[in-house]
Write a protein that holds these residues in place. Structure first.
Motif, short mmCIF file in Angstrom:
data_model
loop_
_atom_site.label_atom_id
_atom_site.label_comp_id
_atom_site.label_asym_id
_atom_site.label_seq_id
_atom_site.Cartn_x
_atom_site.Cartn_y
_atom_site.Cartn_z
N MET A 1 0.91 -1.20 0.02
CA MET A 1 -0.01 -0.11 0.01
C MET A 1 0.93 1.09 -0.08
N SER A 2 0.42 2.06 -0.91
CA SER A 2 1.38 3.49 -0.90
C SER A 2 1.07 4.40 0.10
N ARG A 3 1.94 5.28 0.35
CA ARG A 3 1.74 6.40 1.56
C ARG A 3 0.59 7.05 1.34
N SER A 4 0.21 7.42 0.16
CA SER A 4 -1.02 8.26 -0.15
C SER A 4 -2.10 7.37 0.39
N ALA A 5 -2.24 6.19 0.08
CA ALA A 5 -3.39 5.18 0.14
C ALA A 5 -3.38 5.03 1.81
N ALA A 6 -2.45 4.87 2.40
CA ALA A 6 -2.49 4.73 3.74
C ALA A 6 -2.82 5.76 4.48
N SER A 7 -2.42 7.14 4.09
CA SER A 7 -3.02 8.38 4.87
C SER A 7 -4.40 8.65 4.45
#
Length: 59
Positions: free
Chosen positions: A1-7
């Protein structure tokens, strides 16, 4: 999971929890709208992060 998806996932969870803590009735509030928006952005970030490669040669 990318950082943007996690945020976006964390923001959706926090706004959903805030909505549930503010009201007990079925009413549309700003945190509920934000939760829907962040959830949609989370799904888009997951789709964009898959990096699907198309192979035109069928083997």
């Amino acid at each position: 999971m990318s950082r943007s998806a996690a945020s976006f996932f964390i923001l959706a969870l926090l706004s959903g929890i805030l909505h549930l803590s503010l009201t007990q009735h079925l009413v549309v509030t700003l945190p509920l709208i934000a939760c829907g928006l962040f959830t949609a952005l989370f799904v888009l970030a997951l789709i964009a992060g898959r990096k699907i490669k198309f192979d035109p040669v069928l083997r």
